[in-house]
Design an enzyme around this catalytic site. Structure first.
Site, PDB file in Angstrom:
ATOM      1  NE  ARG A 103      34.316  37.270  67.484  1.00 14.25           N
ATOM      2  CZ  ARG A 103      34.217  37.787  66.592  1.00 14.25           C
ATOM      3  NH1 ARG A 103      34.177  39.569  66.786  1.00 14.25           N
ATOM      4  NH2 ARG A 103      33.331  37.422  65.767  1.00 14.25           N
ATOM      5  CG  HIS A 130      33.999  33.194  62.565  1.00 17.53           C
ATOM      6  ND1 HIS A 130      32.867  32.990  63.472  1.00 17.53           N
ATOM      7  CD2 HIS A 130      33.903  34.397  62.296  1.00 17.53           C
ATOM      8  CE1 HIS A 130      32.888  34.512  63.682  1.00 17.53           C
ATOM      9  NE2 HIS A 130      32.956  35.253  62.721  1.00 17.53           N
ATOM     10  CD  GLN A 133      30.204  35.097  59.102  1.00 19.44           C
ATOM     11  OE1 GLN A 133      30.337  36.112  60.434  1.00 19.44           O
ATOM     12  NE2 GLN A 133      29.370  35.293  58.225  1.00 19.44           N
ATOM     13  CG  ASP A 225      36.539  38.047  55.833  1.00 20.30           C
ATOM     14  OD1 ASP A 225      36.671  39.534  56.297  1.00 20.30           O
ATOM     15  OD2 ASP A 225      37.161  37.431  57.297  1.00 20.30           O
ATOM     16  CB  CYS A 265      32.082  37.537  57.569  1.00 19.82           C
ATOM     17  SG  CYS A 265      33.820  38.091  57.402  1.00 19.82           S
ATOM     18  NE  ARG A 293      27.019  34.440  62.395  1.00 19.69           N
ATOM     19  CZ  ARG A 293      28.384  35.237  63.541  1.00 19.69           C
ATOM     20  NH1 ARG A 293      29.235  36.290  62.576  1.00 19.69           N
ATOM     21  NH2 ARG A 293      28.811  35.081  64.427  1.00 19.69           N
TER      22      ARG A 293
HETATM   23  N1   CP Z   1      31.141  38.536  61.157  1.00 15.80           N
HETATM   24  C1   CP Z   1      31.218  38.719  62.628  1.00 15.80           C
HETATM   25  O1   CP Z   1      31.849  37.870  62.990  1.00 15.80           O
HETATM   26  O2   CP Z   1      30.725  40.024  63.185  1.00 15.80           O
HETATM   27  P1   CP Z   1      31.583  40.429  63.916  1.00 15.80           P
HETATM   28  O3   CP Z   1      33.333  41.083  64.502  1.00 15.80           O
HETATM   29  O4   CP Z   1      30.847  41.547  64.299  1.00 15.80           O
HETATM   30  O5   CP Z   1      31.073  39.630  65.326  1.00 15.80           O
HETATM   31  N1  NVA Z   2      38.770  36.910  59.715  1.00 14.39           N
HETATM   32  C1  NVA Z   2      38.044  38.221  60.655  1.00 14.39           C
HETATM   33  C2  NVA Z   2      36.544  38.064  60.722  1.00 14.39           C
HETATM   34  C3  NVA Z   2      36.315  39.319  61.466  1.00 14.39           C
HETATM   35  C4  NVA Z   2      34.742  38.417  61.512  1.00 14.39           C
HETATM   36  C5  NVA Z   2      39.161  38.171  62.287  1.00 14.39           C
HETATM   37  O1  NVA Z   2      39.108  37.629  62.089  1.00 14.39           O
HETATM   38  O2  NVA Z   2      39.651  39.580  61.996  1.00 14.39           O
END
Ligand code: CP
Ligand code: NVA
Length: 320
Positions: A103, A130, A133, A225, A265, A293
């Protein structure tokens, strides 16, 4: 050839179906208490440059239930955080682990990681994509609606990483997607162009609009989101103003099909992009979505780490 999952575009429609089918099969096994230790003795390295609840815990639990092991690697735990290069980190980790989940902020960084890794690299979220997701979301939609092809998903809010992966994922499986975003916050042109290239092959339609009511008309799925993604805190005030009118509330949900499901999400900012009434209401499928997930991660891990040949080879430079 090592296979990576950096964007939904790294998967064919058939590979997406295979991941969803494997996820559904392993979900049933878990429900029945049947062991499914398909990754016995395998290790997943998980690099996190941003916080996570779902991605971290679902991957880690998935690896345990598959008979393997996951190692959490925060930026301050790695020499990467002190200047070791991404390339050298990839080369070293590849000598220990069977796959790397990362990530990161910049999407180019995960492309660089994959370029120098001899084990599969899985994108656990970058500023642009993502994909894990989206795979969990497609599993959830398929469970609730019994199919994917021909459904309409309405995205309401920021044209961000989650939206981008949905644009690609929906068009690869034949789902129509309409994204309603404020002007200036639409998804990037290259992602929309790729989605528009995918669409005719599966019969999907892609629309980018500025009016949430237009997006949700006839929708089977409404998705939202956060308005401020991780790394965008300096833009908070400006974004709060831009996204007024893009809240998913009961009034907006009432304009969709009567059996619409609402997805997010997560994490959610209740009272901003979604109201309590909606997220806790009868149309919400967010907890199934969060659970899925983990099942989707299993499908991804098994297909990438277990049956390498079933995934397409990466396209190299310019791949998203
Ligand atoms: N939706 C998602 O990726 O959540 P987290 O940021 O908690 O991993
Ligand atoms: N769009 C959000 C998604 C988190 C899972 C971010 O990047 O923070």
């Amino acid at each position: 050839m090592t296979k990576h999952l950096l964007s939904m575009q790294d998967l064919s429609s058939k590979e997406i179906e295979a991941i969803l089918d494997k996820a559904a099969e392993l979900k049933q096994k878990l429900r029945k208490g049947e062991p499914h230790e398909l990754l016995n003795g395998k290790t997943l390295g998980m690099i996190f440059a941003k916080p996570s609840t779902r991605t971290r815990v679902s991957f880690e639990t998935a690896m345990t239930q598959l008979g393997g092991h996951a190692i959490y690697l925060g930026m301050s735990d790695l020499q990467l955080g002190r200047g070791e290069t991404i390339a050298d980190t990839a080369r070293t980790l590849s000598r220990y682990v069977n796959a790397i989940m990362a990530r990161l902020f910049k999407h180019e960084d995960i492309v660089e990681l994959a370029r120098h890794s001899s084990v599969p690299v899985i994108n656990g979220l970058t500023d642009i994509h993502h994909p894990c997701q989206t795979l969990g979301d497609l599993l959830t939609i398929r469970e609730h609606k019994g199919k994917l092809r021909g459904l309409k998903l309405a995205w309401v809010g920021d044209g961000n990483n989650v939206c981008n992966s949905l644009l690609l994922g929906c068009t690869l499986v034949g789902m129509n997607i309409t994204a309603a975003c404020p002007r200036g916050y639409e998804p990037p042109a290259d992602v929309v162009e790729q989605a528009r290239k995918n669409a005719p092959k599966t019969g999907a339609k892609v629309e980018i609009v500025n009016d949430p009511a237009k997006a949700v008309a006839g929708a089977d799925v409404i998705y939202t989101d956060v308005w401020v993604s991780m790394g965008q805190d300096a833009e908070r005030e400006q974004r709060m103003n831009a996204f007024k009118g893009y809240q998913v509330n009961s009034q907006l949900v009432g304009k969709a099909k009567p059996d619409v499901i609402v997805l997010h999400c997560l994490p959610a900012h209740r009272g901003l992009e979604i109201t309590d009434e909606v997220i806790d209401g009868p149309h919400s499928a967010v907890w199934d979505q969060a659970e899925n997930r983990m099942h989707a991660q299993k499908g991804i891990l098994v297909l990438l780490m277990g049956v390498k040949k079933s995934l397409r080879k990466p396209e190299g430079k310019g791949r998203r």
